[in-house]
Scaffold this motif. Structure first.
Motif, PDB file in Angstrom:
ATOM      1  N   ALA A  90      -1.713 -18.854  -5.055  1.00 38.44           N
ATOM      2  CA  ALA A  90      -1.976 -17.702  -4.207  1.00 38.44           C
ATOM      3  C   ALA A  90      -1.467 -16.445  -4.904  1.00 38.44           C
ATOM      4  O   ALA A  90      -0.438 -16.465  -5.590  1.00 38.44           O
ATOM      5  CB  ALA A  90      -1.297 -17.866  -2.846  1.00 38.44           C
ATOM      6  N   LEU A  91      -2.182 -15.337  -4.713  1.00 36.60           N
ATOM      7  CA  LEU A  91      -1.841 -14.103  -5.398  1.00 36.60           C
ATOM      8  C   LEU A  91      -0.699 -13.370  -4.700  1.00 36.60           C
ATOM      9  O   LEU A  91      -0.726 -13.162  -3.489  1.00 36.60           O
ATOM     10  CB  LEU A  91      -3.069 -13.183  -5.472  1.00 36.60           C
ATOM     11  N   ASP A  92       0.280 -12.968  -5.490  1.00 33.43           N
ATOM     12  CA  ASP A  92       1.363 -12.117  -5.031  1.00 33.43           C
ATOM     13  C   ASP A  92       1.006 -10.662  -5.338  1.00 33.43           C
ATOM     14  O   ASP A  92       0.161 -10.376  -6.195  1.00 33.43           O
ATOM     15  CB  ASP A  92       2.662 -12.502  -5.735  1.00 33.43           C
ATOM     16  N   ILE A  93       1.656  -9.727  -4.661  1.00 38.32           N
ATOM     17  CA  ILE A  93       1.358  -8.299  -4.784  1.00 38.32           C
ATOM     18  C   ILE A  93       2.601  -7.575  -5.279  1.00 38.32           C
ATOM     19  O   ILE A  93       3.702  -7.808  -4.768  1.00 38.32           O
ATOM     20  CB  ILE A  93       0.903  -7.710  -3.435  1.00 38.32           C
ATOM     21  N   ALA A  94       2.437  -6.693  -6.268  1.00 34.99           N
ATOM     22  CA  ALA A  94       3.571  -5.957  -6.828  1.00 34.99           C
ATOM     23  C   ALA A  94       3.235  -4.480  -6.929  1.00 34.99           C
ATOM     24  O   ALA A  94       2.085  -4.096  -7.147  1.00 34.99           O
ATOM     25  CB  ALA A  94       3.952  -6.515  -8.193  1.00 34.99           C
ATOM     26  N   ALA A  95       4.265  -3.646  -6.784  1.00 33.91           N
ATOM     27  CA  ALA A  95       4.120  -2.200  -6.934  1.00 33.91           C
ATOM     28  C   ALA A  95       5.349  -1.669  -7.651  1.00 33.91           C
ATOM     29  O   ALA A  95       6.460  -2.152  -7.444  1.00 33.91           O
ATOM     30  CB  ALA A  95       3.953  -1.516  -5.577  1.00 33.91           C
ATOM     31  N   ALA A  96       5.141  -0.657  -8.522  1.00 37.16           N
ATOM     32  CA  ALA A  96       6.248   0.026  -9.189  1.00 37.16           C
ATOM     33  C   ALA A  96       6.559   1.311  -8.430  1.00 37.16           C
ATOM     34  O   ALA A  96       5.651   1.992  -7.956  1.00 37.16           O
ATOM     35  CB  ALA A  96       5.886   0.335 -10.638  1.00 37.16           C
ATOM     36  N   PHE A  97       7.850   1.639  -8.329  1.00 37.62           N
ATOM     37  CA  PHE A  97       8.224   2.889  -7.676  1.00 37.62           C
ATOM     38  C   PHE A  97       9.588   3.324  -8.180  1.00 37.62           C
ATOM     39  O   PHE A  97      10.337   2.540  -8.782  1.00 37.62           O
ATOM     40  CB  PHE A  97       8.231   2.747  -6.153  1.00 37.62           C
TER      41      PHE A  97
END
Length: 459
Positions: free
Chosen positions: A437-444
Motif C-alpha cells: 500500500a502506498l504511503d504519503i510523504a511531504a517535506a516542510f
C-alpha cells in the motif's frame, strides 16, 4: 492517534460514502467533466480551516453493510460522515467489505495513519522524492533550499527510516528528481539550482556529485521546476525552468556518470517561467514525451510535443488558470475521467487549482476551478488500486495535503485533509513499509528546521 479511512469495493463504499462528483447531483444529472461543453465552471468544496477535515454526506442506500468507528470531538459529539473520523470497518463476517488494518491490500482501499510521523532533515526542506537507493527498501530524499543540501533517510528494510545522509548541491536549488540516469540499474538524483547537479549512485546509496555546465537562466526559485524524460535515447534528459526561460538539456555520460550538456530553449525567453511538466499527450499515440510549460504571469499553459530527436514542436495552448487572475504555478497530468485522453490539473498563483479535461483532437475543455487556498503542487497517482488516478495537492498557506479519491469521473469531491505542520510545497508517495500500500510523504520547514511528514498506509 486517529486514522483516516476510505474503503471502497466494486463501486460500493464501506466506511463512508463519497458525495456525488462536484457538478453532478445524486440522480446522476449534471456535468461529469470532459464533456467538451467549453463552459467555465467553479467547483465549491467544503474547504475548512487547516485543523478540520471536510465532511461528506453518507448515503442511506448503500447495498453493503459495515460498522464504522468514529472519534469523539472535544464537545462530545460525533460525525459519522467525517472521513478523518472513521476507523476500521468490521470484517469479521465472510462477506464483509475490505477493512483497514486487517493486513490485506484490497481494491479501492485507502487508509492512512494520522497524524503523520515526522523526521528531521536539512534546513529549508521544500521538495522530496521516494526511491530505493541502496536495495534496502524505499528511502526518502529531500531537497533543502536553505542549506543547499539533499538529505536522505534510508530504509532499514522493515519500514524504519534513519541513518540520515547529507549531500551538497548547488545554491538556490529548488527541485529534485530521482531516476536511473545512465541505465546501470541504480537510482540517481538530479537537482536544479544555480547549476544542474546530478548525484550519481554507485548502487549502495553512496553518491558522486556531477556539476553540469547548464544553469537555469535567472536562477531557480520556489516557483521553478524540473522534469526528467528521454527524448533522444541514451542517458536520461532534463527539462527545467529558470526565472526567464524553459530549457531542455540532453543527458550524457562522460565517464563519470549521469550529466547534461548542450542546452536548448523550449519556447521563447519569457519572464516568469514556473512549472515544466513532462507528460505524454495520449491523443497523438506516439509514446514520445511531451512538455507543458507554465508562467507565473500568464493564465495560459503552453503545450509542446516531443519529436524523439531532442526537440519539441509547438502544440498550442490550454486555459490553465482562466478567471483566477494571471499566473499558473505547477501542473500534473493523467486520465482522470477514463476517456483515454490526457487531463491537466494546474495550481494557480492566486490560489485554488483547475482541472482541464482533454479531448480526442488534442484540445482541452475550459478549466473547472476547485477552491483550495495556497494550492501549490499537484500529484496524480492511483492511491487505492482501483485504476482511477487520484489527486493529491499540497498547500503552502494551509500547511496541508488534500487527497481527492477519484470515483471515475475525475471531478474532485470533498477531500481527505492531512495536516502537515508547516508550509507544504510538495508531496510524494511510495511503499515505505513494503506492505503493498502506498504511503504519503511531504517535506516542510518551520522554526526548528526541515522535516518530512509521513502518513503510513494501514491496509
Amino acid at each position: 492517534m486517529r486514522s483516516v479511512v476510505l474503503v471502497s469495493f466494486a463501486g460500493l463504499l464501506a466506511c463512508y460514502n463519497q458525495p456525488p462528483p462536484i457538478g453532478q447531483g445524486s440522480d446522476g444529472s449534471g456535468s461529469t467533466g470532459g464533456s467538451g461543453s467549453g463552459t467555465d465552471d467553479t467547483v465549491t468544496t467544503s474547504e475548512t480551516s487547516p485543523s478540520t477535515t471536510a465532511s461528506t454526506t453518507a448515503s442511506t442506500t448503500a447495498s453493503t453493510t459495515a460498522s464504522t468507528t468514529v472519534t469523539t470531538d472535544p464537545t462530545g459529539s460525533t460525525d459519522p460522515t467525517d472521513p478523518s473520523a472513521t476507523g476500521p470497518s468490521d470484517s469479521s463476517s465472510g462477506d464483509a467489505p475490505p477493512a483497514c488494518g486487517d493486513g490485506h491490500v484490497d481494491l479501492g482501499e485507502f487508509c492512512v495513519d494520522d497524524p503523520a510521523d515526522v523526521f528531521d532533515v536539512g534546513n529549508g526542506a521544500t521538495d522530496l522524492v521516494l526511491a530505493d537507493f541502496d536495495g534496502g527498501g524505499v528511502d526518502i530524499a529531500t531537497l533543502n533550499i536553505s542549506a543547499s543540501t539533499v538529505s536522505i533517510l534510508f530504509n532499514d528494510g522493515v519500514g524504519g527510516l534513519g541513518n540520515l545522509q547529507s549531500e551538497t548541491v548547488a545554491d538556490n536549488s529548488c527541485r529534485i528528481q530521482a531516476a536511473d540516469g545512465e541505465g546501470d540499474g541504480d537510482i540517481d538524483l538530479v537537482t536544479a539550482g544555480d547549476t544542474i547537479v546530478s548525484l550519481v549512485n554507485d548502487g549502495s546509496g553512496t553518491f558522486d556529485r556531477n556539476d553540469s555546465d547548464v544553469a537555469p537562466f535567472g536562477g531557480c526559485l520556489d516557483h521553478n521546476d524540473l522534469g526528467i524524460l528521454n527524448d533522444n535515447g541514451g542517458p536520461l534528459d532534463v527539462v527545467f525552468s529558470g526565472a526567464y526561460n524553459n530549457t531542455y538539456a540532453p543527458g550524457v555520460n562522460p565517464g563519470s556518470g549521469w550529466a547534461f550538456t548542450s542546452p536548448s530553449g523550449i519556447g521563447g525567453i519569457t519572464e516568469g517561467s514556473s512549472g515544466v511538466t513532462v507528460t505524454e499527450f495520449l491523443y497523438d499515440v506516439d509514446n514520445v514525451a511531451d512538455v507543458i510549460v507554465l508562467n507565473q504571469y500568464g493564465s495560459n499553459g503552453e503545450l509542446f510535443r516531443g519529436n524523439n530527436q531532442g526537440g519539441f514542436t509547438d502544440a498550442g495552448t490550454y486555459d490553465a488558470c482562466g478567471g483566477l487572475g494571471f499566473g499558473a504555478r505547477f501542473a500534473a497530468t493523467g486520465d482522470l475521467d477514463s476517456d483515454g485522453q490526457t487531463d491537466i490539473v494546474t495550481t494557480c498563483m492566486e490560489g485554488n487549482f483547475t482541472v482541464a479535461f482533454g479531448n480526442d483532437d488534442g484540445s482541452f475543455d475550459a478549466p473547472v476551478e476547485v477552491l483550495y487556498d495556497g494550492a501549490h503542487r499537484p500529484l496524480i497517482t492511483d492511491l487505492n488500486g482501483d485504476d482511477y488516478p487520484d489527486l493529491l495537492v499540497s498547500s503552502s498557506s494551509l500547511s496541508r495535503i488534500n487527497v481527492y479519491i477519484n470515483d471515475g469521473t475525475g471531478m474532485p469531491g470533498a477531500p481527505v485533509q492531512l495536516d502537515v505542520g508547516g508550509p507544504a510545497r510538495s508531496v510524494a508517495v511510495g511503499d515505505i513499509d513494503g506492505d503493498g500500500a502506498l504511503d504519503i510523504a511531504a517535506a516542510f520547514s518551520d522554526g526548528s528546521g526541515g522535516h518530512v511528514a509521513l502518513w503510513r498506509a494501514m491496509p
